[in-house]
Design an enzyme around this catalytic site. Structure first.
Site, PDB file in Angstrom:
ATOM      1  N   VAL A  36       0.836  -1.198   0.000  1.00 40.10           N
ATOM      2  CA  VAL A  36       0.000   0.000   0.000  1.00 40.10           C
ATOM      3  C   VAL A  36       0.874   1.253   0.000  1.00 40.10           C
ATOM      4  O   VAL A  36       0.578   2.234  -0.687  1.00 40.10           O
ATOM      5  CB  VAL A  36      -0.974   0.002   1.191  1.00 40.10           C
ATOM      6  CG1 VAL A  36      -1.771   1.301   1.241  1.00 40.10           C
ATOM      7  CG2 VAL A  36      -1.932  -1.184   1.096  1.00 40.10           C
ATOM      8  N   ASP A  37       1.961   1.236   0.770  1.00 47.09           N
ATOM      9  CA  ASP A  37       2.892   2.366   0.744  1.00 47.09           C
ATOM     10  C   ASP A  37       3.424   2.607  -0.667  1.00 47.09           C
ATOM     11  O   ASP A  37       3.491   3.750  -1.143  1.00 47.09           O
ATOM     12  CB  ASP A  37       4.069   2.105   1.676  1.00 47.09           C
ATOM     13  CG  ASP A  37       3.772   2.441   3.120  1.00 47.09           C
ATOM     14  OD1 ASP A  37       3.105   3.460   3.365  1.00 47.09           O
ATOM     15  OD2 ASP A  37       4.203   1.684   4.002  1.00 47.09           O
ATOM     16  N   ILE A  38       3.821   1.540  -1.333  1.00 49.86           N
ATOM     17  CA  ILE A  38       4.415   1.663  -2.659  1.00 49.86           C
ATOM     18  C   ILE A  38       3.393   2.164  -3.664  1.00 49.86           C
ATOM     19  O   ILE A  38       3.665   3.079  -4.461  1.00 49.86           O
ATOM     20  CB  ILE A  38       5.022   0.316  -3.093  1.00 49.86           C
ATOM     21  CG1 ILE A  38       6.221  -0.021  -2.192  1.00 49.86           C
ATOM     22  CG2 ILE A  38       5.436   0.338  -4.563  1.00 49.86           C
ATOM     23  CD1 ILE A  38       6.695  -1.452  -2.302  1.00 49.86           C
TER      24      ILE A  38
END
Length: 393
Positions: free
Chosen positions: A170-172
């Site tokens: 999700v961060d990426i």
């Protein structure tokens, strides 16, 4: 040397950890000047997210993964003098990126409303866990939480166990959405002269990434089942164990399945009505997959990969990282680069007219404080010394 795509764009990066720093790293790779503002003494939290640490340093590989091609400046934003320095930098920047919790920077006069008064052309990106609005807006959150809440875990893993994707997915994904949003806002700014505020939520990005899984549910009302390493389209589309190591095989349409049967010397399967068409194979997947698994265990992975390639059946090895970086295709594409003696993953974008210009290693904490503040905030050497003595920079 061709010009870079974002030459002349200055980004003031007040972010830390992963999602937003990945976005600013991408902008830096594309030629933007990125000034990373960190806390004096400690810096970005991710500098200490180790081991592993770069050889001979106390800088974690985590930090190194998302901060190349930037300049580091230390400024204590909690002090009045530090706030003035950040305002001075924002006044001469095109983009500001931050990922503080909702409302934090407003306490210091560094929110979008305040900074847009001194720079109406500023594109201001705020990355938060849940967004600027809604009942969860002020909650903290991390990647695993958003994988769980967005439904990503519900479609990952084996039938009896929801599973987090190994990487901080999700961060990426949020970093990629963030960079896209900034580019769109800059396009609008160049056309109208107006900056704008971008409200980006990790939860929103996690949900958006469900793509066709979410759409399948919205259309049918059926909750997707978890299939481990199995696919959700034509059958087969999953990992299989060979006699020594696994491979991933996709033969989802009738032509590919016929080629697979020819490679495996099992053309008899094409005469079985359970397996004769794509829809039949999907309906009878639990009967077909054990048959294929038994066949694939009769040869080594490399033998199968060679055989499948000759028959034009899509397949690839389930590589460990040493295998990835030794792969001739990866090496040909130059996905491993070096900057200042540090190995780095390359940016995968290949632009013919405005290629990625090169790679500078992630900066040491405060490495560029003096040059940036003297150049852009008109701080003198004497003032800089006094600011350092008071812990402002």
């Amino acid at each position: 040397m061709p010009s870079t795509a974002l030459s002349g764009i200055r980004v003031l990066d007040l972010s830390r950890i992963l999602a937003a720093p990945l976005a600013t790293q991408l902008l830096a790779d594309l030629g933007a000047e990125v000034i990373k503002v960190e806390r004096p003494g400690t810096g970005d939290d991710s500098r200490t997210y180790g081991p592993p640490f770069a050889a001979g340093t106390d800088t974690a590989a985590f930090y190194l993964s998302c901060n190349r091609n930037k300049r580091s400046v230390t400024v204590n934003h909690a002090t009045a003098e530090g706030q003035e320095l950040i305002r001075a930098l924002a006044a001469r920047s095109d983009v500001l990126v931050e990922n503080f919790r909702v409302g934090t920077l407003a306490k210091y006069g560094l929110d979008h409303e305040s900074l847009s008064e001194i720079n109406p052309r500023l594109v201001y990106l705020s990355v938060t866990g849940f967004g600027q609005t809604g009942p969860y807006a002020r909650r903290p959150g991390y990647d695993g939480i958003f994988q769980a809440m967005s439904g990503m875990m519900s479609v990952s893993g084996h039938p009896d166990e929801p599973m987090k994707v190994g990487i901080s997915m999700v961060d990426i994904l949020t970093g990629l959405y963030a960079a896209t949003a900034v580019l769109a806002a800059l396009r609008h700014r160049d056309a109208t002269g107006e900056g704008q505020f971008i409200d980006l939520s990790l939860l929103d990005c996690g949900l958006a990434s469900l793509s066709h899984f979410a759409m399948n549910y919205l259309v049918s009302g059926e909750v997707p089942e978890r299939r481990g390493n199995g696919g959700y389209g034509g059958i087969p589309s999953q990992a299989f164990m060979c006699s020594d190591r696994p491979l991933f095989l996709v033969a989802g349409n009738d032509k590919q399945f016929a080629a697979l049967c020819a490679a495996a010397d099992r053309t008899d399967l094409l005469q079985d009505p359970r397996f004769a068409t794509t829809s039949a194979r999907i309906a009878h997947r639990t009967e077909l997959l054990p048959v294929l698994q038994a066949v694939l265990r009769t040869r080594t992975r490399d033998e199968w990969l060679s055989l499948l390639d000759r028959h034009d059946v899509p397949a690839g090895p389930c590589n460990e990282l040493p295998d990835v970086f030794a792969d001739p295709q990866i090496r040909h594409r130059e996905m491993l680069v070096e900057a200042g003696g540090l190995p780095l993953l390359a940016n995968p974008l290949r632009l013919s007219a405005t290629p990625v210009g090169g790679y500078a290693p992630p900066p040491a904490l405060g490495e560029h404080t003096a040059e940036v503040l003297c150049e852009l905030a008109e701080v003198t050497e004497r003032q800089l010394k006094e600011l350092r003595a008071r812990g402002v920079v």
